[in-house]
Design a protein around this motif. Sequence first.
Motif, PDB file in Angstrom:
ATOM      1  N   ILE A   9       0.869  -1.175   0.000  1.00 54.93           N
ATOM      2  CA  ILE A   9       0.000   0.000   0.000  1.00 54.93           C
ATOM      3  C   ILE A   9       0.904   1.223   0.000  1.00 54.93           C
ATOM      4  CG2 ILE A   9      -1.799   1.271   1.199  1.00 54.93           C
ATOM      5  CD1 ILE A   9      -2.742  -1.395   0.141  1.00 54.93           C
ATOM      6  N   VAL A  10       0.881   1.974  -1.077  1.00 51.41           N
ATOM      7  CA  VAL A  10       1.678   3.195  -1.178  1.00 51.41           C
ATOM      8  C   VAL A  10       0.769   4.336  -1.600  1.00 51.41           C
ATOM      9  CG1 VAL A  10       3.802   1.931  -1.730  1.00 51.41           C
ATOM     10  CG2 VAL A  10       2.347   2.734  -3.572  1.00 51.41           C
ATOM     11  N   ASN A  11       0.887   5.458  -0.893  1.00 48.85           N
ATOM     12  CA  ASN A  11       0.040   6.614  -1.191  1.00 48.85           C
ATOM     13  C   ASN A  11      -1.443   6.242  -1.173  1.00 48.85           C
ATOM     14  OD1 ASN A  11      -0.425   9.356  -1.871  1.00 48.85           O
ATOM     15  ND2 ASN A  11      -0.463   8.882  -4.073  1.00 48.85           N
ATOM     16  N   GLY A  12      -1.799   5.290  -0.323  1.00 49.78           N
ATOM     17  CA  GLY A  12      -3.192   4.885  -0.174  1.00 49.78           C
ATOM     18  C   GLY A  12      -3.714   3.949  -1.244  1.00 49.78           C
ATOM     19  N   VAL A  13      -2.838   3.444  -2.111  1.00 48.82           N
ATOM     20  CA  VAL A  13      -3.241   2.574  -3.219  1.00 48.82           C
ATOM     21  C   VAL A  13      -2.400   1.296  -3.174  1.00 48.82           C
ATOM     22  CG1 VAL A  13      -3.379   2.342  -5.728  1.00 48.82           C
ATOM     23  CG2 VAL A  13      -3.929   4.525  -4.659  1.00 48.82           C
ATOM     24  N   ARG A  14      -3.036   0.166  -3.420  1.00 52.64           N
ATOM     25  CA  ARG A  14      -2.313  -1.102  -3.447  1.00 52.64           C
ATOM     26  C   ARG A  14      -1.660  -1.284  -4.813  1.00 52.64           C
ATOM     27  NH1 ARG A  14      -3.730  -5.449  -5.742  1.00 52.64           N
ATOM     28  NH2 ARG A  14      -5.915  -4.780  -5.860  1.00 52.64           N
ATOM     29  N   LEU A  15      -0.345  -1.364  -4.806  1.00 49.26           N
ATOM     30  CA  LEU A  15       0.408  -1.562  -6.044  1.00 49.26           C
ATOM     31  C   LEU A  15       1.070  -2.932  -6.041  1.00 49.26           C
ATOM     32  CD1 LEU A  15       2.276   1.817  -6.727  1.00 49.26           C
ATOM     33  CD2 LEU A  15      -0.001   1.084  -7.484  1.00 49.26           C
ATOM     34  N   HIS A  16       0.972  -3.601  -7.172  1.00 52.16           N
ATOM     35  CA  HIS A  16       1.740  -4.823  -7.417  1.00 52.16           C
ATOM     36  C   HIS A  16       3.043  -4.424  -8.097  1.00 52.16           C
ATOM     37  CE1 HIS A  16       2.980  -7.813 -10.525  1.00 52.16           C
ATOM     38  NE2 HIS A  16       2.964  -8.621  -9.473  1.00 52.16           N
ATOM     39  N   MET A  58       1.658   0.359 -12.534  1.00 53.42           N
ATOM     40  CA  MET A  58       1.177   1.634 -12.032  1.00 53.42           C
ATOM     41  C   MET A  58      -0.310   1.547 -11.683  1.00 53.42           C
ATOM     42  SD  MET A  58       3.408   3.991 -14.673  1.00 53.42           S
ATOM     43  CE  MET A  58       2.796   5.577 -14.100  1.00 53.42           C
ATOM     44  N   ARG A  59      -0.770   2.464 -10.853  1.00 52.12           N
ATOM     45  CA  ARG A  59      -2.170   2.399 -10.416  1.00 52.12           C
ATOM     46  C   ARG A  59      -3.098   2.284 -11.625  1.00 52.12           C
ATOM     47  NH1 ARG A  59      -4.615   7.393  -7.378  1.00 52.12           N
ATOM     48  NH2 ARG A  59      -2.756   7.218  -6.058  1.00 52.12           N
ATOM     49  N   GLY A  60      -4.083   1.394 -11.504  1.00 49.98           N
ATOM     50  CA  GLY A  60      -5.031   1.176 -12.586  1.00 49.98           C
ATOM     51  C   GLY A  60      -4.648   0.063 -13.540  1.00 49.98           C
ATOM     52  N   TYR A  61      -3.400  -0.371 -13.498  1.00 53.23           N
ATOM     53  CA  TYR A  61      -2.896  -1.346 -14.469  1.00 53.23           C
ATOM     54  C   TYR A  61      -2.774  -2.739 -13.869  1.00 53.23           C
ATOM     55  CZ  TYR A  61      -1.567   2.201 -17.931  1.00 53.23           C
ATOM     56  OH  TYR A  61      -1.585   3.197 -18.881  1.00 53.23           O
ATOM     57  N   ASN A  62      -3.069  -3.738 -14.686  1.00 52.18           N
ATOM     58  CA  ASN A  62      -2.796  -5.137 -14.406  1.00 52.18           C
ATOM     59  C   ASN A  62      -3.250  -5.526 -13.007  1.00 52.18           C
ATOM     60  OD1 ASN A  62      -1.815  -7.705 -15.177  1.00 52.18           O
ATOM     61  ND2 ASN A  62       0.169  -7.317 -14.255  1.00 52.18           N
ATOM     62  N   ARG A  63      -2.329  -5.885 -12.126  1.00 54.81           N
ATOM     63  CA  ARG A  63      -2.680  -6.414 -10.809  1.00 54.81           C
ATOM     64  C   ARG A  63      -2.722  -5.346  -9.719  1.00 54.81           C
ATOM     65  NH1 ARG A  63       1.258 -11.609 -10.514  1.00 54.81           N
ATOM     66  NH2 ARG A  63       0.619 -11.541  -8.316  1.00 54.81           N
ATOM     67  N   SER A  64      -2.477  -4.099 -10.073  1.00 53.71           N
ATOM     68  CA  SER A  64      -2.562  -3.020  -9.095  1.00 53.71           C
ATOM     69  C   SER A  64      -4.001  -2.547  -8.931  1.00 53.71           C
ATOM     70  CB  SER A  64      -1.668  -1.841  -9.500  1.00 53.71           C
ATOM     71  OG  SER A  64      -0.301  -2.164  -9.307  1.00 53.71           O
ATOM     72  N   GLU A  80       3.173  11.019  -6.482  1.00 55.12           N
ATOM     73  CA  GLU A  80       3.273  10.597  -5.090  1.00 55.12           C
ATOM     74  C   GLU A  80       3.314   9.082  -4.961  1.00 55.12           C
ATOM     75  OE1 GLU A  80       4.058  12.539  -2.573  1.00 55.12           O
ATOM     76  OE2 GLU A  80       4.179  14.071  -4.151  1.00 55.12           O
ATOM     77  N   ASP A  81       2.680   8.360  -5.888  1.00 59.74           N
ATOM     78  CA  ASP A  81       2.807   6.903  -5.886  1.00 59.74           C
ATOM     79  C   ASP A  81       4.264   6.494  -5.984  1.00 59.74           C
ATOM     80  OD1 ASP A  81       0.051   6.718  -5.819  1.00 59.74           O
ATOM     81  OD2 ASP A  81      -0.162   5.933  -7.863  1.00 59.74           O
ATOM     82  N   VAL A  82       4.996   7.138  -6.874  1.00 54.88           N
ATOM     83  CA  VAL A  82       6.401   6.776  -7.094  1.00 54.88           C
ATOM     84  C   VAL A  82       7.235   7.112  -5.865  1.00 54.88           C
ATOM     85  CG1 VAL A  82       8.453   7.212  -8.501  1.00 54.88           C
ATOM     86  CG2 VAL A  82       6.198   7.045  -9.588  1.00 54.88           C
ATOM     87  N   ARG A  83       7.030   8.285  -5.314  1.00 57.25           N
ATOM     88  CA  ARG A  83       7.789   8.669  -4.123  1.00 57.25           C
ATOM     89  C   ARG A  83       7.511   7.728  -2.957  1.00 57.25           C
ATOM     90  NH1 ARG A  83       6.905  14.082  -2.040  1.00 57.25           N
ATOM     91  NH2 ARG A  83       9.033  13.967  -1.259  1.00 57.25           N
ATOM     92  N   ALA A  84       6.235   7.350  -2.809  1.00 58.78           N
ATOM     93  CA  ALA A  84       5.878   6.442  -1.719  1.00 58.78           C
ATOM     94  C   ALA A  84       6.455   5.050  -1.947  1.00 58.78           C
ATOM     95  CB  ALA A  84       4.358   6.375  -1.574  1.00 58.78           C
ATOM     96  N   LEU A  85       6.533   4.619  -3.197  1.00 57.02           N
ATOM     97  CA  LEU A  85       7.122   3.317  -3.503  1.00 57.02           C
ATOM     98  C   LEU A  85       8.612   3.314  -3.182  1.00 57.02           C
ATOM     99  CD1 LEU A  85       6.799   0.473  -4.684  1.00 57.02           C
ATOM    100  CD2 LEU A  85       7.217   1.462  -6.955  1.00 57.02           C
ATOM    101  N   ILE A  86       9.302   4.391  -3.506  1.00 55.12           N
ATOM    102  CA  ILE A  86      10.728   4.503  -3.177  1.00 55.12           C
ATOM    103  C   ILE A  86      10.921   4.401  -1.665  1.00 55.12           C
ATOM    104  CG2 ILE A  86      12.713   6.063  -3.176  1.00 55.12           C
ATOM    105  CD1 ILE A  86      11.695   7.127  -5.895  1.00 55.12           C
ATOM    106  N   ALA A  87      10.076   5.107  -0.922  1.00 53.44           N
ATOM    107  CA  ALA A  87      10.165   5.061   0.538  1.00 53.44           C
ATOM    108  C   ALA A  87       9.860   3.664   1.065  1.00 53.44           C
ATOM    109  CB  ALA A  87       9.214   6.087   1.151  1.00 53.44           C
ATOM    110  N   HIS A  88       8.868   3.005   0.456  1.00 51.10           N
ATOM    111  CA  HIS A  88       8.523   1.646   0.875  1.00 51.10           C
ATOM    112  C   HIS A  88       9.708   0.706   0.688  1.00 51.10           C
ATOM    113  CE1 HIS A  88       6.302  -2.127   1.276  1.00 51.10           C
ATOM    114  NE2 HIS A  88       6.865  -2.513   0.151  1.00 51.10           N
ATOM    115  N   CYS A  89      10.508   0.952  -0.313  1.00 51.03           N
ATOM    116  CA  CYS A  89      11.689   0.121  -0.582  1.00 51.03           C
ATOM    117  C   CYS A  89      12.853   0.458   0.354  1.00 51.03           C
ATOM    118  CB  CYS A  89      12.123   0.285  -2.037  1.00 51.03           C
ATOM    119  SG  CYS A  89      10.954  -0.400  -3.231  1.00 51.03           S
TER     120      CYS A  89
END
Length: 297
Positions: A9-16, A58-64, A80-89
């Motif tokens: 969950i990054v920036n409030g959205v579940r990303l695969h 990315m949000r909206g695509y495939n398994r996200s 913000e999705d990208v920034r949050a993903l970097i932080a998650h890593c």
Amino acid sequence: MDWSHEEAIVNGVRLHYVEAGEGPLVVLLHGFPEHWYSWREQIPALVEAGYRVVAPDMRGYNRSEKPPGVSAYRIGNLVEDVRALIAHCGADRAHLVGHDWGGVVAWEVAARHPDSVDRLVVLNAPHPSAYRRELWNPESDQAKRSWYVLFFQLPWLPELLVRAGRGRLLESLFRGGAANPEAFDDEAIRRYTEACLRPGAMTAMLNYYRALFRGTLRSKVPGRSLPDATTSDGLIGRPTLLVWGTDDEALSERLTEGLEKWVPDVEVERVAGASHWVQLDAPERVNDALVGFLSRG
């Protein structure tokens, strides 16, 4: 090689996302109408070169997750999705690589949050100011090339055409546009079709265009300021490599010219004969350019 499939969950959205390797972080952002699988030729090369690679859907695509509504896909949310993903890593910054829509987002991350980016690599995605320049240039054919952006503004019809053909339109888009006949084999077409036909996926993917178009128009209304809805004109203060397939049917090669005004530290690698899908048309050429550029960071 092996890669793992993860979710967060990054920036409030579940990303695969797909993750592989160890070392400095490289985030790969795909384009439309693709997903992480478009980087299948780049992930092994980057891992072998000593990088930790993260390639999200990315949000909206495939398994996200596919949040409803056009506003969910405003450019500010994507950044913000990208920034949050970097932080998650567990990182403060990353090398950022983007193609097509992923490139649009990568430009914006680097412009708005340069401290989040080590080095920037963009593949066949124009700097937003260069795109606007060519769109309104009477000597350029970019406005004609961009007809599909207006078509995508229509409600339900673009989605209907894709669903009605059960992916045949997508197969035509990929195989018809690629310069390399091996770029999109049956397995690739199956994967892309399956991803695009997931419930809500096509609407979510098209909402990228709808949000950008509507936000840009609304930002022109006197007395209204919507910086989150439109692209920025900010300078890119990070070392940047632009890789460009010269036979892109949708984007003019003129978009690679005169970038120093907005991107002072830019290198342009033109791949003659490659299409919009440059990383799959000429994977070895792109991999060499990518690894060589990132290794300087």
